[in-house]
Design an enzyme around this catalytic site. Sequence first.
Site, PDB file in Angstrom:
ATOM      1  N   SER A  78      11.061  23.196 -28.668  1.00 36.97           N
ATOM      2  CA  SER A  78      12.472  23.482 -29.538  1.00 36.97           C
ATOM      3  C   SER A  78      12.826  23.556 -31.202  1.00 36.97           C
ATOM      4  O   SER A  78      13.009  24.593 -32.226  1.00 36.97           O
ATOM      5  CB  SER A  78      13.406  24.091 -28.746  1.00 36.97           C
ATOM      6  OG  SER A  78      14.354  22.946 -28.737  1.00 36.97           O
ATOM      7  N   LYS A 114       3.305   3.782 -26.768  1.00 35.01           N
ATOM      8  CA  LYS A 114       3.148   4.028 -28.952  1.00 35.01           C
ATOM      9  C   LYS A 114       1.956   4.794 -29.216  1.00 35.01           C
ATOM     10  O   LYS A 114       0.680   4.970 -28.320  1.00 35.01           O
ATOM     11  CB  LYS A 114       3.539   2.103 -28.728  1.00 35.01           C
ATOM     12  CG  LYS A 114       1.882   2.033 -27.767  1.00 35.01           C
ATOM     13  CD  LYS A 114       1.792   0.195 -27.978  1.00 35.01           C
ATOM     14  CE  LYS A 114       0.960  -0.677 -28.375  1.00 35.01           C
ATOM     15  NZ  LYS A 114       0.885  -2.005 -28.973  1.00 35.01           N
ATOM     16  N   HIS A 157      16.955  12.302 -33.467  1.00 32.43           N
ATOM     17  CA  HIS A 157      17.491  12.597 -32.565  1.00 32.43           C
ATOM     18  C   HIS A 157      18.801  12.497 -31.705  1.00 32.43           C
ATOM     19  O   HIS A 157      19.608  12.939 -32.666  1.00 32.43           O
ATOM     20  CB  HIS A 157      17.809  10.652 -32.888  1.00 32.43           C
ATOM     21  CG  HIS A 157      17.657   9.404 -31.205  1.00 32.43           C
ATOM     22  ND1 HIS A 157      17.253   9.715 -30.171  1.00 32.43           N
ATOM     23  CD2 HIS A 157      19.250   8.626 -31.293  1.00 32.43           C
ATOM     24  CE1 HIS A 157      17.451   9.098 -29.682  1.00 32.43           C
ATOM     25  NE2 HIS A 157      19.435   8.256 -29.742  1.00 32.43           N
TER      26      HIS A 157
HETATM   27  C1  GRF Z   1      15.524  16.453 -29.287  1.00 31.79           C
HETATM   28  O1  GRF Z   1      16.704  16.402 -28.538  1.00 31.79           O
HETATM   29  C2  GRF Z   1      15.157  15.232 -29.800  1.00 31.79           C
HETATM   30  O2  GRF Z   1      16.497  15.140 -29.775  1.00 31.79           O
HETATM   31  C3  GRF Z   1      14.625  14.630 -28.745  1.00 31.79           C
HETATM   32  O3  GRF Z   1      13.410  15.286 -28.346  1.00 31.79           O
HETATM   33  C4  GRF Z   1      14.209  16.125 -28.114  1.00 31.79           C
HETATM   34  C5  GRF Z   1      12.874  17.492 -28.404  1.00 31.79           C
HETATM   35  O4  GRF Z   1      13.164  18.695 -28.058  1.00 31.79           O
HETATM   36  N1  GRF Z   1      13.815  13.205 -30.300  1.00 31.79           N
HETATM   37  P1  GRF Z   1      11.811  19.588 -28.621  1.00 31.79           P
HETATM   38  O5  GRF Z   1      11.069  19.564 -27.871  1.00 31.79           O
HETATM   39  O6  GRF Z   1      12.050  19.795 -29.632  1.00 31.79           O
HETATM   40  O7  GRF Z   1      12.891  20.855 -27.905  1.00 31.79           O
END
Ligand code: GRF
Length: 202
Positions: A12, A65, A111
């Site tokens: 997303s 990793k 994040h």
């Molecule tokens: C997001 O919430 C991002 O913060 C975390 O992983 C999720 C990825 O979501 N690192 P998407 O695949 O972009 O919907």
Amino acid sequence: MKIGVLGSGKGSNFQAILDAVEKKKLKNVEISVVISDVENAYILKRAEEKRIKAVYIDASPFRTKLDGEAEEKYINCLKESAVDLVVLAGFMRMIKKRFLEAYRGRVINIHPALLPAFPGLESWKQALEYGVKFAGCTVHFVDGGMDTGPIIAQAVIPVEQNDTPESLHARIQAEEHRLFPYAIGLIEKGSVKIQGRRTFIG
Ligand code: GRF
């Protein structure tokens, strides 16, 4: 600026970046390649539909990793696509030294928490269980640690009394979709300077 997006899931955030590019909110940005370590990840389907180069690269034998031969393959793929900035959008692996040397200061991550609080997995759940009154998301440069690099931008939302992990996560994600393209735009304009742990915008 050519970007390469790495993701393991639904993509997303990739979609939000793509929308910003298509609507010319992100000018001078081109998505050159999308790479996933999960063969059937929806992020690859989204890219294929838009005829953006979408590549699955197996990252085994490691689980958490990106290292060894796989790391080399990822770097080569990004170089082949002449990527300037690597964007981690839900990529569920730690990036190691060799990769970070190849793209020094040019790897960013999003994040779903107000770092340095709640690094790691399911941070919206951690935040809710801890009882914080404000949650949010962070875009940061990637260093060798777990969600530890210099912070570029953050967005804050209040935690509501009746929030569930799902409702809080949904509102955080809505902020992510706004914040990530904004931060990429700042980098594209050359507006972000890193000094030690701090970044300066302007
Ligand atoms: C997001 O919430 C991002 O913060 C975390 O992983 C999720 C990825 O979501 N690192 P998407 O695949 O972009 O919907």
